[in-house]
Scaffold this motif. Structure first.
Motif, short mmCIF file in Angstrom:
data_model
loop_
_atom_site.label_atom_id
_atom_site.label_comp_id
_atom_site.label_asym_id
_atom_site.label_seq_id
_atom_site.Cartn_x
_atom_site.Cartn_y
_atom_site.Cartn_z
N PRO A 106 -6.86 27.37 -8.01
CA PRO A 106 -6.05 26.16 -8.16
C PRO A 106 -6.46 25.14 -7.11
CG PRO A 106 -4.78 27.89 -7.09
CD PRO A 106 -6.10 28.50 -7.50
N PHE A 107 -6.34 23.87 -7.43
CA PHE A 107 -6.58 22.89 -6.38
C PHE A 107 -5.60 21.74 -6.47
CE2 PHE A 107 -9.19 20.72 -9.53
CZ PHE A 107 -9.13 19.38 -9.17
N ILE A 108 -5.39 21.14 -5.32
CA ILE A 108 -4.46 20.03 -5.18
C ILE A 108 -5.30 18.80 -4.86
CG2 ILE A 108 -2.54 19.11 -3.80
CD1 ILE A 108 -2.10 22.20 -3.00
N ALA A 109 -5.13 17.75 -5.63
CA ALA A 109 -5.81 16.49 -5.32
C ALA A 109 -4.91 15.69 -4.38
CB ALA A 109 -6.09 15.70 -6.59
N VAL A 110 -5.50 15.15 -3.33
CA VAL A 110 -4.76 14.37 -2.35
C VAL A 110 -5.35 12.96 -2.34
CG1 VAL A 110 -4.27 14.09 0.12
CG2 VAL A 110 -4.17 16.36 -0.93
N ALA A 111 -4.51 11.98 -2.66
CA ALA A 111 -4.95 10.58 -2.66
C ALA A 111 -4.62 9.98 -1.30
CB ALA A 111 -4.27 9.81 -3.79
N ASN A 112 -5.60 10.01 -0.38
CA ASN A 112 -5.40 9.55 0.99
C ASN A 112 -5.53 8.02 1.07
OD1 ASN A 112 -4.99 9.81 3.77
ND2 ASN A 112 -7.17 10.02 4.20
N LYS A 113 -5.10 7.48 2.19
CA LYS A 113 -5.16 6.03 2.48
C LYS A 113 -4.16 5.25 1.63
CE LYS A 113 -9.88 6.46 4.14
NZ LYS A 113 -11.19 5.88 4.33
N LEU A 114 -3.07 5.90 1.27
CA LEU A 114 -2.02 5.27 0.47
C LEU A 114 -1.46 4.03 1.17
CD1 LEU A 114 -0.48 6.02 -2.21
CD2 LEU A 114 1.35 6.83 -0.73
N ASP A 115 -1.44 4.06 2.51
CA ASP A 115 -0.89 2.94 3.29
C ASP A 115 -1.71 1.66 3.12
OD1 ASP A 115 -2.79 3.12 6.09
OD2 ASP A 115 -2.53 4.96 4.92
N LYS A 116 -2.93 1.77 2.57
CA LYS A 116 -3.79 0.59 2.40
C LYS A 116 -3.54 -0.09 1.04
CE LYS A 116 -6.76 1.75 5.91
NZ LYS A 116 -5.93 2.06 7.04
N LEU A 117 -2.65 0.49 0.22
CA LEU A 117 -2.37 -0.07 -1.10
C LEU A 117 -1.07 -0.87 -1.11
CD1 LEU A 117 -3.10 2.96 -3.49
CD2 LEU A 117 -4.48 0.91 -3.23
N LYS A 118 -1.01 -1.89 -1.98
CA LYS A 118 0.25 -2.57 -2.23
C LYS A 118 1.08 -1.64 -3.12
CE LYS A 118 -1.92 -7.11 -2.40
NZ LYS A 118 -2.73 -7.85 -3.35
N LYS A 119 2.40 -1.77 -3.03
CA LYS A 119 3.29 -0.91 -3.84
C LYS A 119 2.92 -0.95 -5.32
CE LYS A 119 7.60 0.10 -1.51
NZ LYS A 119 7.18 0.03 -0.16
N SER A 120 2.58 -2.15 -5.81
CA SER A 120 2.28 -2.33 -7.24
C SER A 120 0.97 -1.64 -7.66
CB SER A 120 2.20 -3.82 -7.59
OG SER A 120 1.14 -4.43 -6.86
N GLU A 121 0.12 -1.31 -6.68
CA GLU A 121 -1.17 -0.68 -6.99
C GLU A 121 -1.09 0.84 -7.05
OE1 GLU A 121 -4.30 -3.75 -4.87
OE2 GLU A 121 -3.21 -2.35 -3.58
N ILE A 122 -0.04 1.42 -6.47
CA ILE A 122 0.03 2.88 -6.30
C ILE A 122 0.00 3.62 -7.64
CG2 ILE A 122 1.43 4.80 -5.46
CD1 ILE A 122 2.29 2.94 -3.13
N ALA A 123 0.95 3.33 -8.54
CA ALA A 123 1.03 4.08 -9.80
C ALA A 123 -0.25 3.96 -10.64
CB ALA A 123 2.26 3.65 -10.61
#
Length: 195
Positions: free
Chosen positions: A137-154
């Motif tokens: 099993p593996f878990i994908a981790v989307a790092n550098k979330l703090d560099k995105l605008k809220k509207s870009e996250i989803a």
């Protein structure tokens, strides 16, 4: 299983398959592009600033590094891929080392770190397939979330899920090594893979 992520120690580096640890403890393999912040994610996870070395230039991890976590498992830091400014021969050596490790049957679970800001690369897709082919099993981790605008996250998370062809039930953790976002969720998921 209650695991203390602050209780972690470096054990060894493996430059060849003969150096792989085979003591029965679960191995949680961390993979990611050379400049994705893999060391920073590990440092945030264990609550230490410079535990896993953060290189000024990407591609500093050239061996497989083992960190024992609370005598319960290993965090295994794999060489970064894709960007590192190293010779072709050195890249090929890393590739052979990684192939041997993935074929060893030692990986209990994988953590694949991608950049939340960008579409995953062909190398990221290859790495996801290595985890699938290894049957872990593996878990994908989307790092550098703090560099995105809220509207870009989803939309960015959706794109990562599609490009990596994550399967139903595969976890994608929005993460910021900078701010600590996603740390608790990732720790819980990791404990679930070997608890």
């Amino acid at each position: 299983m209650d695991v203390n992520f602050n209780k972690v120690e470096f054990i060894r580096s493996a430059a060849a398959p003969k150096d792989f640890l085979r003591d029965g403890l679960p191995q949680l393999a961390f993979a990611g592009r050379s400049n994705v912040g893999k060391s920073s994610v590990i440092n945030r996870l264990v609550n230490r600033k410079n535990f896993a070395r953060v290189g000024a230039s990407p591609g500093k991890t050239s061996q497989i590094n083992y960190f024992r976590l609370d005598c319960a498992a290993y965090l295994v830091d794999l060489p970064g891929y894709g960007y590192a400014k190293v010779s072709k021969a050195e890249r090929e050596r890393w590739g052979r080392l990684m192939e041997s490790y993935f074929a060893s049957g030692l990986i209990a679970a994988g953590v694949m770190i991608v950049d939340a800001r960008h579409k995953p690369t062909a190398d990221d897709v290859t790495m996801a397939n290595w985890f699938y082919d290894a049957g872990c099993p593996f878990i994908a981790v989307a790092n550098k979330l703090d560099k995105l605008k809220k509207s870009e996250i989803a939309p960015n998370l959706q794109r990562i899920r599609q490009v990596l062809a994550l399967r139903e039930g595969d976890q994608l953790v929005p993460f910021s090594a900078e701010k600590g976002t996603g740390r608790d969720e990732l720790m819980e998921l990791l404990c679930g893979t070997f608890g």
